[in-house]
Design a protein around this motif. Structure first.
Motif, short mmCIF file in Angstrom:
data_model
loop_
_atom_site.label_atom_id
_atom_site.label_comp_id
_atom_site.label_asym_id
_atom_site.label_seq_id
_atom_site.Cartn_x
_atom_site.Cartn_y
_atom_site.Cartn_z
N GLN A 172 11.57 37.20 35.02
CA GLN A 172 12.82 36.71 35.60
C GLN A 172 13.76 36.22 34.51
O GLN A 172 14.98 36.39 34.60
CB GLN A 172 12.55 35.59 36.60
CG GLN A 172 13.83 35.08 37.26
CD GLN A 172 13.56 34.10 38.39
OE1 GLN A 172 12.43 33.96 38.84
NE2 GLN A 172 14.60 33.44 38.86
N ASP B 163 10.50 34.18 46.52
CA ASP B 163 10.45 34.14 45.06
C ASP B 163 9.24 33.36 44.56
O ASP B 163 8.68 33.67 43.50
CB ASP B 163 11.74 33.53 44.51
CG ASP B 163 12.94 34.45 44.71
OD1 ASP B 163 12.73 35.64 45.01
OD2 ASP B 163 14.08 33.97 44.57
N GLN C 59 6.32 34.59 42.01
CA GLN C 59 5.80 33.80 40.89
C GLN C 59 4.30 33.54 41.01
O GLN C 59 3.72 32.85 40.18
CB GLN C 59 6.54 32.47 40.81
CG GLN C 59 8.02 32.57 40.50
CD GLN C 59 8.29 32.97 39.07
OE1 GLN C 59 7.58 32.59 38.15
NE2 GLN C 59 9.32 33.77 38.87
#
Length: 677
Positions: free
Chosen positions: A244, A518, A522
């Motif tokens: 990211q 998100d 992760q």
């Protein structure tokens, strides 16, 4: 592997500084630290050297605070970027806010834009403030835009259209076309979908400018160190996966200082302190911050004179460090910093070719550093080079003072007084000038050079207690291992203050769903996920906002915070809800540090030798304590020097130190006892 799925893996925290690159290694039994000299020409080399030194088994984790994006911005060595915006607004970067930094200086110029006007390009389109399309996107114009970008040899494109934070369709289409054509694209609606045109454009441009270089840097590390996973520290105090950061390099610009504040808060909490001023003095700069039980962030940061509207920890930085260069200015006054000797050549006492006196040279000349040198003797001190650097500075003084000779000890003491004044001023900025009384706080010192100066700073500020952790010089790297995953989101809504709680909840739903998605990307386990919602509010007619937690009583919370910040409130005035904010958190288990039972008070067994030190009151014989021999419960009275491989603590006369159960050195400042509360 999830951030917390690490029971059988090696965790490595890495912080690149101007002089040293710090490593903290946690094997789930103990924490070890070491340093290598930084390699400014190729920052990856120091990281590779340090990790290879460990020979880790596959599956290790690296949490990395990178200076690549920072240096690219400060040195103006980023990607060749272009700025694309709505037709008629190509001058956005050049116009800025039309403010002068020095109000009464007729010759004060603004900070040059990262993108020259020749590479500021326009596309025919227009959306109004409600998201209605006033002029459809002229899609055929994109072919000529791409041709122009290629002709100008552009590597990265910053795309920021007017009101794209309300309706991003045009910006989304252009971004896809440019990416298909092979350009790196930083799109404002993806990065910072919030109002304030110049700040949004500036943030988008900075991201386009620094991200390609950071991307190449991370690729080099991952290719050279197979078998490991990489996370990068963000400026907001959280970690995210390297993938990211490659697209959003702007989020890591202040990653090193952020790691220090996170580590400081963690160790202070273990020691029982919640009110602290963090003082991080490294080789190049000093970073200070205030923690009031919580770590404060801001979305109004400025780096290298450029506004950045992504959340960052509220840290104040000055160009004063161990490597700061001393000089005599045109008026004959002593100046220290912001220029630094860095790692190459470094201070003169390193014996690597440095010829200009630095703060470290002053401490070395006055006898305050271990006779065996730094890094446990691996970096011996060149005392002849130190003396010659100070002598050269003395000759500069003589040239301005009609041949008057200035004693070298006076020169060295002067350097320390000047740099201490600069750092004291920085602490006053983030404490006294914001309504915080330093006497209510513990001054927590870290960074390789902090221990030499912190007690005198505490005395000047009337702070009664100083806390110096065992891992003081590598605390930023330790903080990176303790950091949780943080993901921040913002959306401008411009709603009236009477908007119902239920309506605001509905508007938060897509942001919360994105945050959960998100967090899954992760690899954060569901039980470790948390999402917090906040509102940016202001009174109608105001230009700036305050952020409060989203709850049914958010209006009352705003009025209370307005009183705390500005001393007044007006509950009859109308409110405006400007932004919705979401922070997604993925909890990570920090390294376990075990408390030890205190032992006897007598620390005489840790005294290795005595040496003559020079103070402003004159020379004095002072005992040197080996910190590796100090145990919880030991007491040390000043004047004394406590040394370890990677940092040194100067304990002035009248100050008293004891080692607590966490192996921190807790100093009581003698002169401040009566005032401290």
């Amino acid at each position: 592997m999830s951030p917390d799925d690490e029971r059988s893996t090696l965790a490595i925290g890495v912080d690149i500084g101007g002089t040293f690159t710090d490593f903290v290694v946690y094997d789930h039994r103990s924490v070890k630290t070491f340093k290598v000299l930084s390699t400014p020409g190729d920052p990856a080399q120091a990281v590779l050297d340090g990790v290879r030194k460990l020979s880790p088994a596959p599956g290790y984790r690296v949490v990395h605070g990178s200076t690549v994006a920072t240096n690219a911005l400060l040195e103006r060595k980023g990607a060749r970027a272009a700025f694309v915006t709505t037709q008629g607004f190509r001058d956005t970067l050049q116009i800025g806010r039309q403010t002068r930094r020095n109000l009464y200086n007729w010759f004060s110029g603004g900070v040059p834009a990262l993108v020259p006007q020749a590479r500021c390009l326009e596309v025919p389109e227009r959306v109004d403030h409600r998201g209605h399309v006033l002029r459809p996107l002229a899609k055929r114009s994109l072919t000529s835009l791409i041709k122009t970008l290629r002709t100008q040899q552009v590597e990265a494109v910053a795309l920021s259209l007017l009101f794209s934070f309300v309706n991003p369709e045009h910006e989304r289409h252009i971004a896809q076309r440019l990416r298909d054509a092979g350009f790196f694209v930083s799109a404002s609606h993806e990065l910072v979908p919030a109002f304030r045109e110049f700040e949004r454009a500036s943030t988008t441009v900075v991201n386009a400018y620094v991200s390609p270089g950071l991307n190449r840097y991370l690729e080099t590390l991952e290719e050279s160190l197979p078998g490991g996973s990489f996370h990068v520290m963000q400026s907001n105090g959280g970690r995210i996966r390297a993938a990211q950061v490659r697209q959003e390099g702007v989020r890591s610009i202040l990653s090193g200082p952020a790691g220090g504040v996170i580590g400081a808060e963690y160790l202070a909490r273990l020691a029982g302190f919640s009110q602290l001023i963090t003082f991080d003095m490294g080789g190049t700069s000093t970073d200070v911050s205030v923690v009031n039980g919580v770590i404060h962030t801001t979305s109004e940061a400025e780096v290298a004179g450029l506004p950045i509207r992504v959340p960052v920890l509220d840290i104040h930085t000055v160009g004063a460090g161990g490597g700061s260069l001393a000089r005599v200015d045109a008026g004959g006054a002593l100046r220290v910093g912001p220029e630094s000797a860095g790692a190459d050549p470094g201070p003169a006492c390193y014996g690597r070719g440095g010829q200009v006196a630095t703060v470290t040279d002053a401490n070395a000349f006055l006898g305050r550093l271990p006779a065996t040198g730094l890094l446990g003797g691996a970096l011996p001190l060149d005392r002849a080079a130190t003396r010659e650097a100070l002598a050269a500075l003395s000759r500069e003084f003589a040239a301005h003072a009609a041949g008057t000779h200035v004693d070298l000890a006076e020169v060295a003491l002067g350097i320390l007084q000047v740099v201490n004044a600069e750092m004291e001023r920085a602490i006053r900025v983030i404490s006294i000038e914001r309504g915080h009384d330093p006497r209510d706080y513990v001054l927590l010192s870290f960074g390789g050079a902090g221990g030499m100066h912190v007690c005198e700073l505490a005395r000047s500020l009337n702070v009664g207690r100083v806390l110096i952790p065992l891992a003081a010089s590598t605390l930023s790297a330790l903080g990176m291992l303790t950091a949780n995953v943080f993901l921040d989101y913002v959306r401008t809504v411009m709603c009236p203050g009477e908007t119902s709680f239920e309506e605001l909840e509905r508007r938060f739903v897509p942001m919360v769903e994105q945050a959960q998605e998100d967090l899954a990307t992760q690899q954060v386990p569901v039980p470790a996920r948390h999402v917090h919602c906040e509102l940016d509010l202001r009174y109608q007619g105001q230009s700036f906002e305050l952020t409060v937690p989203f709850s049914p009583v958010f209006r009352a919370a705003f009025h209370e915070q307005h009183v705390r910040c500005y001393g007044h409130k007006d509950e009859t005035a109308g409110l405006e809800i400007v932004n919705l904010r979401v922070r997604a958190i993925g909890d990570v288990s920090p390294p376990r540090i075990e408390a030890q039972d205190p032992g006897p008070v007598d620390s005489s067994g840790a005294v290795c030798h005595e040496r003559r030190l020079v103070f402003s009151s004159g020379p004095r014989s002072v005992p040197f304590y080996d910190r590796s021999l100090l145990r919880p419960g030991h007491h040390v009275s000043g004047p004394a020097v406590i040394f370890q491989d990677d940092t040194t603590i100067l304990l002035p006369e009248r100050d008293h130190a004891q080692v607590d159960t966490w192996q921190n050195v807790l100093v009581t400042i003698g002169d401040a006892r009566a005032e401290s509360r």
